[in-house]
Motif scaffolding. Sequence first.
Motif, PDB file in Angstrom:
ATOM      1  N   ASN A   1       2.616  11.112   0.838  1.00 44.34           N
ATOM      2  CA  ASN A   1       2.196  12.599   0.322  1.00 44.34           C
ATOM      3  C   ASN A   1       3.131  13.117  -0.350  1.00 44.34           C
TER       4      ASN A   1
ATOM      5  N   TRP B   1       5.507  13.125  -8.007  1.00 45.65           N
ATOM      6  CA  TRP B   1       5.538  11.982  -8.710  1.00 45.65           C
ATOM      7  C   TRP B   1       5.651  12.499 -10.311  1.00 45.65           C
TER       8      TRP B   1
ATOM      9  N   PHE C   1       0.224   1.254  -7.838  1.00 44.68           N
ATOM     10  CA  PHE C   1      -0.311   2.364  -7.436  1.00 44.68           C
ATOM     11  C   PHE C   1      -0.974   3.095  -8.103  1.00 44.68           C
ATOM     12  N   PRO C   2      -2.156   3.024  -8.747  1.00 43.11           N
ATOM     13  CA  PRO C   2      -2.873   3.943  -9.800  1.00 43.11           C
ATOM     14  C   PRO C   2      -2.924   5.266  -9.536  1.00 43.11           C
ATOM     15  N   GLN C   3      -2.611   5.725  -8.212  1.00 41.77           N
ATOM     16  CA  GLN C   3      -3.047   7.015  -7.981  1.00 41.77           C
ATOM     17  C   GLN C   3      -1.953   7.955  -8.491  1.00 41.77           C
ATOM     18  N   LEU C   4      -0.779   7.111  -8.880  1.00 41.36           N
ATOM     19  CA  LEU C   4       0.513   7.793  -9.145  1.00 41.36           C
ATOM     20  C   LEU C   4       0.272   7.935 -11.043  1.00 41.36           C
TER      21      LEU C   4
ATOM     22  N   GLU D   1       0.202   3.802   1.582  1.00 39.21           N
ATOM     23  CA  GLU D   1       0.114   4.424   2.784  1.00 39.21           C
ATOM     24  C   GLU D   1       1.200   3.850   3.862  1.00 39.21           C
TER      25      GLU D   1
ATOM     26  N   GLN E   1      -2.985  11.941 -14.961  1.00 42.50           N
ATOM     27  CA  GLN E   1      -4.171  11.999 -15.131  1.00 42.50           C
ATOM     28  C   GLN E   1      -4.554  12.145 -16.808  1.00 42.50           C
TER      29      GLN E   1
ATOM     30  N   GLU F   1       3.594   2.643 -10.979  1.00 44.04           N
ATOM     31  CA  GLU F   1       2.248   3.276 -11.476  1.00 44.04           C
ATOM     32  C   GLU F   1       1.208   1.942 -11.482  1.00 44.04           C
TER      33      GLU F   1
ATOM     34  N   ARG G   1       0.985  -1.329  -0.204  1.00 48.42           N
ATOM     35  CA  ARG G   1      -0.047   0.053  -0.079  1.00 48.42           C
ATOM     36  C   ARG G   1       0.875   1.306   0.036  1.00 48.42           C
TER      37      ARG G   1
ATOM     38  N   ILE H   1       3.443  11.534  -3.904  1.00 49.78           N
ATOM     39  CA  ILE H   1       2.260  11.760  -4.900  1.00 49.78           C
ATOM     40  C   ILE H   1       2.316  13.202  -5.287  1.00 49.78           C
ATOM     41  N   ARG H   2       2.732  14.033  -4.507  1.00 48.97           N
ATOM     42  CA  ARG H   2       2.829  15.472  -4.712  1.00 48.97           C
ATOM     43  C   ARG H   2       3.937  15.849  -5.877  1.00 48.97           C
TER      44      ARG H   2
END
Length: 113
Positions: free
Chosen positions: A79, A85, A104-107, A24, A110, A101, A22, A82-83
């Motif tokens: 955090n 990346w 962790f798809p949030q990376l 996190e 968009q 990626e 994760r 992510i900021r």
Amino acid sequence: MTTHHAAPDPRWSHLTERLPSRLEDLTGPDSGNIQLPLRLAWSGLTSFDLSDERLLLGLYRIVITNGMRRDLTTYLNANLLIRHWPTLRIALGKPIRMPWELRFPQLMPQQEI
């Protein structure tokens, strides 16, 4: 339209194996001065002030490319990762960034609409 992601190249499977399960789990510091051990930062700077973006990016690049799972969870902060990346992903290159990626798809960048 469906987006298909290429399967990770088996040559880089060791990178996936060292990732935490994760994002996190990356509970490293989000401020202060970080001293990396020589086994990670063997070719130069070993002390990194996280308030200096250039030093922070250097630290993250070193840990992501050279660190084992324990190093990732010790020195990286979710955090901050992510900021930063969008910049890091360019510096890391595809073989290293793809496992991150995919895990962790949030990376993932968009998609523009």
